[in-house]
Design a protein around this motif. Structure first.
Motif, short mmCIF file in Angstrom:
data_model
loop_
_atom_site.label_atom_id
_atom_site.label_comp_id
_atom_site.label_asym_id
_atom_site.label_seq_id
_atom_site.Cartn_x
_atom_site.Cartn_y
_atom_site.Cartn_z
N ARG A 304 0.83 -1.21 0.00
CA ARG A 304 0.00 0.00 0.00
C ARG A 304 0.87 1.26 0.00
NH1 ARG A 304 -2.81 -1.09 4.13
NH2 ARG A 304 -2.09 0.37 5.73
N LEU A 305 1.93 1.24 0.79
CA LEU A 305 2.83 2.40 0.84
C LEU A 305 3.54 2.61 -0.51
CD1 LEU A 305 4.51 2.03 4.36
CD2 LEU A 305 2.88 3.76 3.64
N TYR A 306 4.09 1.52 -1.04
CA TYR A 306 4.89 1.66 -2.26
C TYR A 306 4.05 2.10 -3.45
CZ TYR A 306 9.48 0.07 -0.71
OH TYR A 306 10.72 -0.01 -0.11
N VAL A 307 2.86 1.53 -3.60
CA VAL A 307 2.02 1.90 -4.74
C VAL A 307 1.55 3.35 -4.61
CG1 VAL A 307 -0.09 1.37 -6.01
CG2 VAL A 307 1.32 -0.48 -5.12
N GLU A 308 1.25 3.78 -3.37
CA GLU A 308 0.86 5.18 -3.20
C GLU A 308 2.02 6.12 -3.49
OE1 GLU A 308 -1.34 8.20 -0.03
OE2 GLU A 308 -0.84 6.14 0.57
N ILE A 309 3.23 5.74 -3.06
CA ILE A 309 4.40 6.57 -3.35
C ILE A 309 4.61 6.68 -4.86
CG2 ILE A 309 6.91 6.69 -3.14
CD1 ILE A 309 6.61 5.39 -0.38
N ALA A 310 4.36 5.56 -5.58
CA ALA A 310 4.52 5.59 -7.03
C ALA A 310 3.57 6.58 -7.69
CB ALA A 310 4.32 4.19 -7.60
N LEU A 311 2.40 6.80 -7.03
CA LEU A 311 1.38 7.69 -7.61
C LEU A 311 1.35 9.07 -6.96
CD1 LEU A 311 0.41 5.00 -8.88
CD2 LEU A 311 -1.92 5.77 -8.49
N GLN A 321 -2.39 20.83 -1.71
CA GLN A 321 -2.12 20.42 -0.34
C GLN A 321 -2.05 18.91 -0.18
OE1 GLN A 321 -4.63 22.73 -1.09
NE2 GLN A 321 -3.25 24.44 -0.64
N GLU A 322 -2.59 18.18 -1.15
CA GLU A 322 -2.70 16.72 -0.98
C GLU A 322 -1.32 16.05 -0.88
OE1 GLU A 322 -5.18 14.68 -0.58
OE2 GLU A 322 -6.74 16.20 -0.61
N CYS A 323 -0.38 16.45 -1.75
CA CYS A 323 0.92 15.77 -1.78
C CYS A 323 1.71 15.99 -0.49
CB CYS A 323 1.72 16.22 -3.00
SG CYS A 323 3.19 15.23 -3.31
N PRO A 324 1.89 17.23 0.02
CA PRO A 324 2.61 17.39 1.31
C PRO A 324 1.96 16.63 2.46
CG PRO A 324 2.38 19.51 0.19
CD PRO A 324 1.53 18.53 -0.56
N GLU A 325 0.61 16.64 2.52
CA GLU A 325 -0.07 15.91 3.58
C GLU A 325 0.18 14.41 3.46
OE1 GLU A 325 -4.12 17.03 3.32
OE2 GLU A 325 -3.81 19.09 4.01
N ILE A 330 2.63 9.24 5.06
CA ILE A 330 3.40 8.05 4.70
C ILE A 330 4.63 7.92 5.58
CG2 ILE A 330 4.78 7.02 2.85
CD1 ILE A 330 2.79 8.19 0.87
N THR A 331 5.24 9.07 5.91
CA THR A 331 6.41 9.04 6.78
C THR A 331 6.08 8.42 8.13
OG1 THR A 331 7.31 11.01 5.70
CG2 THR A 331 8.16 10.47 7.88
N GLU A 332 4.94 8.79 8.69
CA GLU A 332 4.52 8.20 9.96
C GLU A 332 4.17 6.73 9.81
OE1 GLU A 332 4.59 9.59 12.88
OE2 GLU A 332 5.40 11.44 12.06
N MET A 333 3.57 6.37 8.69
CA MET A 333 3.16 4.97 8.49
C MET A 333 4.36 4.04 8.38
SD MET A 333 0.05 5.60 5.78
CE MET A 333 -0.20 3.85 5.46
N ILE A 334 5.50 4.55 7.89
CA ILE A 334 6.68 3.70 7.74
C ILE A 334 7.16 3.18 9.09
CG2 ILE A 334 9.13 3.73 7.03
CD1 ILE A 334 8.36 5.51 4.73
N HIS A 335 6.82 3.91 10.17
CA HIS A 335 7.17 3.41 11.50
C HIS A 335 6.52 2.06 11.77
CE1 HIS A 335 9.45 6.81 12.97
NE2 HIS A 335 8.50 7.65 12.55
N ALA A 343 12.32 -0.99 6.00
CA ALA A 343 11.91 0.37 6.34
C ALA A 343 12.85 1.42 5.76
CB ALA A 343 11.83 0.52 7.86
N ILE A 344 14.19 1.15 5.82
CA ILE A 344 15.12 2.17 5.35
C ILE A 344 14.98 2.42 3.86
CG2 ILE A 344 17.01 0.55 4.92
CD1 ILE A 344 17.22 4.18 6.13
N TYR A 345 14.60 1.39 3.11
CA TYR A 345 14.40 1.57 1.68
C TYR A 345 13.04 2.16 1.37
CZ TYR A 345 18.76 -0.61 0.33
OH TYR A 345 20.10 -0.86 0.13
N ALA A 346 12.23 2.37 2.39
CA ALA A 346 10.91 2.95 2.16
C ALA A 346 10.78 4.36 2.72
CB ALA A 346 9.84 2.05 2.78
N ARG A 347 11.66 4.79 3.55
CA ARG A 347 11.49 6.11 4.16
C ARG A 347 12.44 7.14 3.57
NH1 ARG A 347 12.74 3.41 8.97
NH2 ARG A 347 10.86 4.29 9.84
N CYS A 348 12.20 8.39 3.89
CA CYS A 348 12.91 9.51 3.26
C CYS A 348 13.72 10.31 4.27
CB CYS A 348 11.92 10.43 2.54
SG CYS A 348 10.97 9.65 1.24
N TYR A 349 13.96 9.78 5.44
CA TYR A 349 14.77 10.50 6.40
C TYR A 349 15.42 9.49 7.34
CZ TYR A 349 10.77 9.66 9.43
OH TYR A 349 9.76 9.08 10.13
#
Length: 904
Positions: A304-311, A321-325, A330-335, A343-349
């Protein structure tokens, strides 16, 4: 030669006087190898951003015509071509060259809008990751889209109810129970992934949107699998390529369906690249929302995370406003991803570092028999990219904060290594002592000590630390490196620090480090396993050393060469050393000469009957560059052209040595080049007899040319032009008559086996007219120091000028004959125009036959419409300006009679 010749008279420019006192003293003789210094940007760690520092690389250029530097590297054959170019053409050519250079330099960079620097894009890192993270274990793949022979029936759907029914049927076909698990090798796995990518595109193009989404979901699920840890980074690259494809397909589809009506217009137009959400119609927004509703219904977190990131980019169709939100969400969901590698290959920080040492991670490593250091290396691609993305936009001030975070986790080695890899080496070099202290206090089992030291060494080799700290840094570092007993760890670390030592310390320290390397590599013949690292070390030493002679006399340098017991590797090492040495290093030290002779003997002894021709040529070229011609030129420079009896005998012996050894070379092409070069060097040293012998020997080789490349227009024509440029300054031998060597060359060229289609002989004859016309002038444009050329010997004697005019008449008659044999074609028009230009600029237009010849050639070039009208127009304009500038009435009258057809 042609029996029917025209009456030719050379134009003598009496307005040009060359006073010997006006000649400019030059310190670089044009017969010496020209060294072109490029500036090549350095990179470290494979995927680092450019540091802004550059490394000089010397490239030997080919030998130019003799003494052409006196005319800014122009000889009489090329001088006229440059003169013909008008100022606008020159300016355009220079601007094109500059633009091309700038575009090449910036083509591989990602621009930084904030001016903080540049970083390498992710796409440039993929191949390195795929080649590094490999496995021999079986890989599992679970999918319902790879069954061989699967056929999908696509029916024409004319009604909405049919489309709904068709999609329900597809969902039934792809239920969970129909999936298959395959155990594949790495190559088979990659092939299946590529097949899935093709299946996704095929499904999309055939209006099977549900199937395309299912493929994307199942591919994303693969990223939850860490059964083979070593392969995971490569799997990430392969799978995200598919997800990127899916995201682009959805985005392009939405943009295509979103018809945009400009204000006041009733005609729909495609959305512009920089569209805003208010330009998107409600129907397209609804379609976009439907895609995200489908994604939200995916049960598992990772897909779900990866497909949403792709889109993510598609959120721009809804609102700004949709993309920043979504990013924050997604950043919180990676936790929620339990596996830290996933996780490290899915997060941005940066993530919670201690999460890496959980019990589940250790259990997984034990199951796969993987060490902690090997496991940590799997995080490197993702961590480096994340940190570089941050460092690229941040100034130096953020580095202390990151180091404080690192200290908070007891100097965690993985974070520390990533910091040193991600930031500019200049930032790291300033804090080298602090980083060394942190490295010494690392207490975890992550990145090993030698790897941390290597990363730091790569940084300081590019950008050195403060001068007052350099010796202290070397002392601390080598206290860590010297005790390393594992040869692999030692050589990997030492190889990174060698450039730092060579660049910043004297030969004493360099010799000590080389000795330490020998001591570590000699026990148990460890050097046999690390030839590649040892070759890199020697290459770095040779390329960075300031005094090449001091390197060769070091106690430990030749013993380091002796470590290469394998002949092929030993030869490669000697090649690299001699290539640098022959690029401009000269010496008269007997110890240095002995060392060079030892290296040359290694190359020489490696040649046998089985040596490939290319290898033979390469070794021959290196040895020739170390040849006696270099000694002759060096001797001439040392004594400043005033030979004593001793130095004169020496340079004559060198010339004789070249003359008797060149025939042993197999390649006729190489023999030609060396004969001409040796003759030029002999002439440079006032050895006229030896020069004459080399030139005549070259003429004897030309009829025996059988190599296609040697007979080609790209080699032979430029070679003859170089020969002609040299003959301009060669004085005549009184025993053989006027211009004897030039006559011999013309006779050889006449009997040569020419390709009549391109008429190369006619082009060369035109150049002969150039040389002869310059020979008729009172003073030549360049001379060899202390060698009297024909301008001094004959002093524009009328008999000498008459002989030149007769030769020009014969040569022009030969060109006319060749043009007639060539027949009407574009090549005939080009050659006729070349000869016309020489006639009107080199000939005396007061002679009626010269004027008539010029007009006939002009009309011939226009015959049957083959003439280049634009070029001929520029030529006429140039001649008109020249006639006005020189007040040449005859040339003005000729220009008025030059007709040019109108362009359509």
């Amino acid at each position: 030669m042609a029996a029917n010749t025209i009456q030719w008279k050379t134009f003598i420019n009496n307005n040009v006087k060359h006073n010997p006192s006006d000649r400019t003293l030059v310190h670089e003789h044009p017969l010496r190898n020209v060294v072109v210094t490029e500036r090549i940007p350095r990179r470290i760690l494979g995927s680092q951003p450019s540091t802004g520092r550059t490394t000089p690389v010397s490239t030997p250029a080919s030998i130019l015509e003799p003494l052409t530097l006196a005319l800014k590297q122009l000889d009489p054959l090329s001088e006229f071509t440059i003169q013909e170019m008008d100022p606008l053409s020159k300016m355009a050519a220079e601007m094109d060259a500059t633009d091309s250079k700038l575009s090449k330099e910036s083509s591989n960079k990602v621009p930084d809008d904030h001016g903080f620097g540049t970083m390498e894009p992710w796409s440039a890192r993929k191949s390195a990751i795929l080649s590094k993270y490999t496995t021999s274990e079986k890989l599992s793949i679970v999918t319902s889209f790879l069954s061989e022979g699967e056929k999908v029936m696509v029916k024409a759907q004319s009604m909405v109810i049919d489309k709904v029914q068709h999609r329900l049927e597809q969902l039934d076909c792809f239920e969970e129970g129909s999936q298959r698990k395959l155990d594949l090798s790495q190559s088979e796995y990659v092939g299946r992934i590529e097949q899935l990518n093709r299946e996704l595109v095929t499904a999309w193009n055939s209006e099977q949107r549900v199937k395309a989404l299912k493929i994307a979901i199942q591919c994303a699920k693969l990223l939850s699998d860490t059964d083979v840890l070593q392969f995971y980074p490569s799997k990430f690259v392969l799978v995200t390529d598919i997800l990127d494809t899916f995201g682009k397909l959805v985005y392009d589809r939405l943009r295509t369906k979103a018809d945009y009506y400009k204000p006041g217009s009733k005609t729909p137009t495609p959305l512009p690249e920089d569209f805003t959400p208010d330009m998107v119609p409600e129907s397209a927004k609804e379609t976009c929302l439907n895609w995200f509703y489908k994604i939200a219904s995916i049960r598992e977190l990772v897909p779900r995370l990866y497909v949403e990131i792709a889109l993510l980019k598609s959120y721009n169709f809804i609102s700004l406003q949709e993309c920043p939100e979504a990013l924050l969400r997604i950043t919180e969901m990676i936790h929620g991803i339990g596996n830290p590698l996933v996780a490290i290959y899915a997060r941005c920080y940066l993530y919670s570092y201690q999460h890496l040492f959980s019990e589940s991670v250790k259990e997984n490593m034990n199951k796969q028999n993987m060490s902690m250091s090997a496991y940590m290396s799997l995080y490197t691609p993702a961590l480096n990219y994340i940190l570089e993305s941050v460092a690229c936009k941040m100034k130096d001030a953020v580095l202390p904060d990151l180091l404080d975070v690192c200290k908070k986790y007891s100097n965690s080695s993985l974070i520390l290594n990533t910091i040193m890899s991600g930031f500019k080496p200049a930032y790291i070099a300033e804090r080298t002592l602090e980083l060394l202290d942190m490295i010494g206090q690392c207490c975890d089992d992550g990145v090993p000590l030698y790897s941390l030291l290597r990363t730091l060494g790569l940084c300081v080799s590019v950008c050195p630390p403060p001068t007052e700290q350099r010796r202290q840094i070397l002392s601390i570092v080598w206290k860590h490196i010297a005790p390393l007993n594992n040869p692999e760890e030692y050589i990997t670390c030492a190889e990174a620090w060698v450039p730092y030592v060579v660049q910043n310390f004297s030969t004493r320290e360099i010799n000590t480090i080389i000795g330490d390397i020998i001591d570590h590599m000699t026990p148990n013949r460890s050097y046999e396993h690390y030839y590649s690292e040892l070759k890199l070390i020697i290459g770095k030493i040779v390329s960075h050393i300031q005094d090449f002679e001091l390197l060769l006399v070091m106690d430990n340098f030749l013993p380091l060469i002796d470590l290469f017991q394998q002949e092929s590797v030993r030869v490669e090492v000697c090649k690299s050393i001699l290539t640098v040495c022959s690029s401009g290093h000269k010496t008269n030290d007997p110890v240095v000469t002995n060392a060079l002779m030892f290296l040359c003997s290694v190359l020489h002894d490696s040649v046998n009957a089985l040596t490939p021709e290319d290898e033979y040529k390469q070794i021959g070229e290196i040895l020739c560059n170390m040849s006696v011609n270099s000694l002759s030129v060096t001797t001439r420079l040392i004594i400043k052209g005033v030979h004593t009896r001793k130095t004169g005998d020496f340079v004559r012996a060198c010339a004789a040595y070249c003359f008797i050894t060149i025939p042993s070379i197999l390649s006729a092409k190489t023999r030609l080049e060396l004969y001409l070069l040796s003759g030029q060097v002999a002439l440079f040293n006032q050895c006229l007899g030896q020069a004459d012998a080399c030139f005549k020997a070259a003429l004897a080789v030309i009829p025996n040319l059988s190599d296609v490349s040697a007979k080609s227009e790209t080699f032979f024509v430029p070679y003859v032009r170089k020969f002609l440029s040299t003959l301009l300054v060669v004085p005549d031998n009184p025993e053989r008559g006027v211009l004897s060597v030039l006559r011999m060359l013309l006779n050889v060229l006449r009997d040569f086996d020419w390709n009549k289609q391109n008429c190369m002989l006619a082009s060369i004859y035109v150049n002969v007219v150039d040389v002869l016309s310059v020979m008729a002038q009172e003073s030549y444009p360049y001379n060899v120091d202390r060698v009297e050329s024909n301008d001094s010997l004959y002093g524009s004697d009328p008999k000498f000028i008459s002989e030149i005019d007769n030769m020009c008449s014969i040569i022009i008659g030969e060109v006319l004959t060749l043009l007639k044999e060539l027949g009407t074609c574009r090549r005939q028009s080009q050659l006729a125009l070349e000869l016309f230009v020489r006639v009107v600029t080199r000939g005396d237009l007061s002679c009626n036959s010269v004027t008539v010849l010029g007009l006939n050639l002009w009309n011939l070039s226009l015959k049957n419409g083959y003439g280049d009208v634009k070029y001929m127009t520029r030529t006429k304009e140039y001649l008109k300006r020249r006639s006005i500038a020189t007040n040449n009435v005859l040339l003005q009258q000729l220009v008025e009679r030059m007709d040019i057809p109108r362009q359509n």
